[in-house]
Design an enzyme around this catalytic site. Structure first.
Site, PDB file in Angstrom:
ATOM      1  N   HIS A  95       0.828  -1.207   0.000  1.00 35.43           N
ATOM      2  CA  HIS A  95       0.000   0.000   0.000  1.00 35.43           C
ATOM      3  C   HIS A  95       0.869   1.266   0.000  1.00 35.43           C
ATOM      4  O   HIS A  95       0.723   2.130  -0.876  1.00 35.43           O
ATOM      5  CB  HIS A  95      -0.904  -0.021   1.245  1.00 35.43           C
ATOM      6  N   GLU A  96       1.784   1.353   0.947  1.00 35.11           N
ATOM      7  CA  GLU A  96       2.642   2.547   1.026  1.00 35.11           C
ATOM      8  C   GLU A  96       3.563   2.623  -0.189  1.00 35.11           C
ATOM      9  O   GLU A  96       3.907   3.714  -0.654  1.00 35.11           O
ATOM     10  CB  GLU A  96       3.450   2.554   2.329  1.00 35.11           C
TER      11      GLU A  96
ATOM     12  N   HIS B 221       1.770   4.497  -2.860  1.00 32.40           N
ATOM     13  CA  HIS B 221       1.882   5.947  -2.653  1.00 32.40           C
ATOM     14  C   HIS B 221       3.273   6.443  -3.105  1.00 32.40           C
ATOM     15  O   HIS B 221       3.404   7.467  -3.757  1.00 32.40           O
ATOM     16  CB  HIS B 221       1.726   6.293  -1.165  1.00 32.40           C
TER      17      HIS B 221
ATOM     18  N   GLU C 219      -4.681   7.885  -3.018  1.00 32.33           N
ATOM     19  CA  GLU C 219      -5.196   6.643  -2.453  1.00 32.33           C
ATOM     20  C   GLU C 219      -5.490   5.629  -3.566  1.00 32.33           C
ATOM     21  O   GLU C 219      -5.373   4.413  -3.356  1.00 32.33           O
ATOM     22  CB  GLU C 219      -6.459   6.944  -1.632  1.00 32.33           C
TER      23      GLU C 219
END
Lengths: 499, 499
Positions: free
Chosen positions: B264-265, B268, B294
């Site tokens: 997830h990170e 980003h 997001e």
């Protein structure tokens, strides 16, 4: 009176703003040398430039001038009074240099430092020469702005070691030279020669770290106010009084790099961690001089870390993490090996005994550059001559010689003597500590806290409140005296070399 | 013309200074959440205050106003033109709020955030209530300053997702609710239920890290422009375009925390790493909105990381680092378990399918707080009612309910919808990507670079140059449409639950 109170508040707010920029800058510098990813560095240079500029602007601002003028000899707060003094010195020094010369000098410094890197890599002094010439010229000019007529070098010394002069250095260096030249000679011809090769076996990084951390704990380094990380060129940095970080470097073929390096940086860090909280966010919340700072790191590295008592108490711990190759080493051989004396070309690899000779070479050369008639172009030859005279060895390349240190390329003339002064201060402090406690017994107890407490009580807590020579006089009852260092080294090395 | 050139230079210099403060501030924040020693934090708050203040001063300065006025619709440089636009929006927003209200609001925010911590720990909503009331009042007032008459909430939405309105959100959320309510119901009654307990075995941190790093490499995360560290609340941060760091948290009893968190990170971080270099040191060198940001993290976490293809190609690597307990797990059971659907109280622990329902609860409540007649004191009850209506479960404490998220306590009303928009954007992008390449085949190849290249080409490179809805329209050829998300989730979960 109300006026003074208001001005004090204004002054504190100004100091606090300056300190916040300094704190941010310190963190940026720590990160740059420990964690930053390779490609991240380019843009960071601008951040450093901006933060440095803000600090300089505050130091030389009209508001600062107003605070100094209004508070000088006015405020009843002793800490603020001393802070005013320090700020006034900084203000005056900066304001005497024309703005455009200051800017040109900053640019020259950073350019010259990166040229030095290339010059050293290529062993090419000519590349650096024009930059050094400009830097020397600027330093002479600045010293004149600051009021020097004949002794310009004294003005530069004052930047790093307030109160120390050429006259004093000549005297103490002569004492050291006279006291040690014979000893170095005798050692080189001694029958009994320790052999440091017994130490250069594979020693895994994790095990070195474990031992280093153990020593830091015993020294009283507060891990809630600091941390230990890896870097290429080890350093300690006070980001704020409760965030003082240490860095080290691990060589798996030579544990001495990390172990003695960590103890050394730990000594610097203890100084910054134990400064009185009342000094926080003033320019007094740091070491009082480069030399006193170095006295703290050298005290721990050499007077504790290379002492017989230290290894007596820690040998078992050391062996419990060390690989097989270290298990059978005889204690006396080990102790001799970590104290081996051997003239060498590179200052930062020098042993405890010949280290001061390296400093003297640099001291005499920079004095001659600033106040004498040594030309920059003649520096390499002059360097090699002095190395031969003091250490009996002659570098065959400039990389091994004049190009080894970055200091002059950054415009730092007058900095080197601090290293030797640090040794002398440390020896004098050690002698005084001996009068008040059995230092060896304390070390052998394995709990080093009485040493840390003594240093905090007499040195650390004061930060920059007391000046270096004043501090030494107050703690030891006598002026700086190099004989303590000569005596300490003579006794220690005569024993090790059976002389 | 010469005048415009000079003004452009002035503008660039101003942006560069602002960006350097931002870079320093980002590093301070990264350090605060990863490396800072416990006692070091107190003084750091002042550093954060000073750097934030400098950024605010530049954004609202007369020089900025002059640059905007002189360059608006004047400069031929498209990037500068868009930067002028963004700066103008920021200038106007800030200048419409009286200085003393801005300062009071900043103080209130930080106080309220720390009260929230205590209120959550003690499960005491009354403690936080007066702060929330003040925050809501300020937000309404600010929205009025910015020109709102009836739809104040739209003004707040615009802060996080420019161009998105209540009207649009009502429409897409209705689509999602209508599309998913039945599915969630069917799933809860399905005969076949995956069981995530098979995943919660001891899994050493180092092994989790090894696997996570492997996935980051496959995603194309550039370790020369970033690094992975540990923290409590994971985040990604762009310190500069070549220094974009990821943090994660390891739970040795549940590898999903670190593995899906890192992916997830990483999503980003890829966004920030792949922004066009030409945008560096302008306000355009970041993600265009919270929602688009997001969409990138969710795309990687769910559309890649929780896909069948991903585990097909990586199961062998996973098992090679996983402990014994994982070796015998059946592939289909594993795939089902990482996609288990189960209504839960806490948003950040929600599964892919019920996550949007959590967002809708918050969206409807904050809309009613700002533009409707919901009073802060009635929030806990209203929260629980909505949870029961949408998820069929009723929190028994406020810690499990309204006190779980920090957002409102920081004054962020209008932020939550970004999370759901991110899902919708991601699904719409995924659908478009499918038209242009066989996404599953790419994932199954184990080389994810075609996906990263596609996202860079269509999203990342533009930074803040294009606005979110404009970007989605350009890339997918159609306006935001929630049906892509509904279709994707329906197909995926019908298969998993044999419906």
């Amino acid at each position: 009176m109300e006026n003074v109170k208001q001005m004090e508040e204004k002054f504190r707010a100004l100091l606090q703003e300056q300190d916040s920029y300094r704190e941010a800058l310190s963190l940026v510098q720590w990160d740059l040398r420990t964690k930053i990813p390779t490609k991240g560095t380019d843009q960071r240079a601008e951040v450093i430039g901006l933060l440095s500029q803000k600090i300089h602007q505050i130091k030389t601002s009209d508001e600062m001038k107003e605070c100094i003028d209004q508070l000088k000899n006015q405020t009843g707060d002793a800490i603020l009074q001393r802070a005013v003094e320090v700020c006034e010195e900084e203000y005056q020094r900066s304001s005497l240099i024309p703005d455009e010369e200051h800017r040109a000098y900053i640019t020259l410094q950073s350019k010259s430092e990166s040229i030095w890197q290339q010059a050293r890599d290529e062993d090419n002094f000519e590349l650096l020469q024009p930059y050094l010439e400009e830097l020397v010229a600027y330093n002479k000019k600045f010293a004149t702005y600051w009021g020097a007529t004949t002794n310009k070098y004294d003005q530069l010394l004052d930047l790093f070691e307030p109160g120390v002069t050429t006259a004093l250095l000549d005297q103490v260096f002569e004492q050291v030279r006279d006291g040690l030249t014979d000893l170095v000679q005798q050692i080189s011809q001694a029958d009994h020669q320790p052999d440091s090769h017994i130490l250069t076996h594979y020693f895994p990084k994790e095990a070195q770290e474990k031992f280093s951390l153990d020593v830091l704990h015993r020294m009283g380094y507060d891990f809630q106010s600091g941390r230990l990380d890896e870097t290429i060129h080890p350093f300690a940095i006070g980001i704020n009084p409760n965030d003082v970080r240490i860095t080290t470097r691990y060589d798996e073929q030579d544990f001495r790099m990390a172990v003695f390096g960590t103890i050394h940086e730990g000594g610097h860090a203890l100084y910054e961690q134990n400064i009185d909280n009342a000094l926080a966010q003033t320019p007094l919340a740091t070491g009082t001089s480069m030399g006193i700072h170095e006295s703290q790191s050298l005290f721990w590295e050499n007077f504790v870390g290379r002492s017989k008592s230290f290894w007596k108490v820690l040998m078992e711990d050391f062996k419990s993490v060390a690989p097989e190759a270290f298990q059978q080493i005889d204690f006396e051989d080990f102790y001799g090996a970590v104290n081996e004396v051997k003239p060498s070309y590179i200052r930062i690899e020098a042993d405890e005994l010949t280290y001061c000779l390296h400093i003297m070479v640099r001291y005499e050369l920079e004095k001659a550059l600033i106040d004498g008639d040594l030309a920059v172009k003649d520096l390499p030859e002059a360097w090699n001559d002095k190395m031969e005279a003091y250490l009996g060895i002659r570098p065959s390349t400039n990389k091994q010689g004049v190009l080894q240190d970055i200091h002059w390329s950054g415009g730092d003339f007058g900095y080197f003597p601090s290293y030797a002064l640090g040794y002398m201060y440390a020896a004098q402090l050690h002698h005084q500590m001996q009068q008040e406690m059995d230092v060896e017994a304390v070390i052998e107890s394995g709990d080093f806290s009485p040493i840390t407490s003594w240093l905090t009580e007499h040195i650390h807590q004061y930060g920059k409140v007391k000046k270096p020579l004043e501090l030494i006089k107050e703690v030891t009852g006598s002026s700086l005296n190099a004989s303590y260092l000569v005596t300490y080294l003579t006794n220690k090395y005569k024993a090790i070399y059976n002389l």
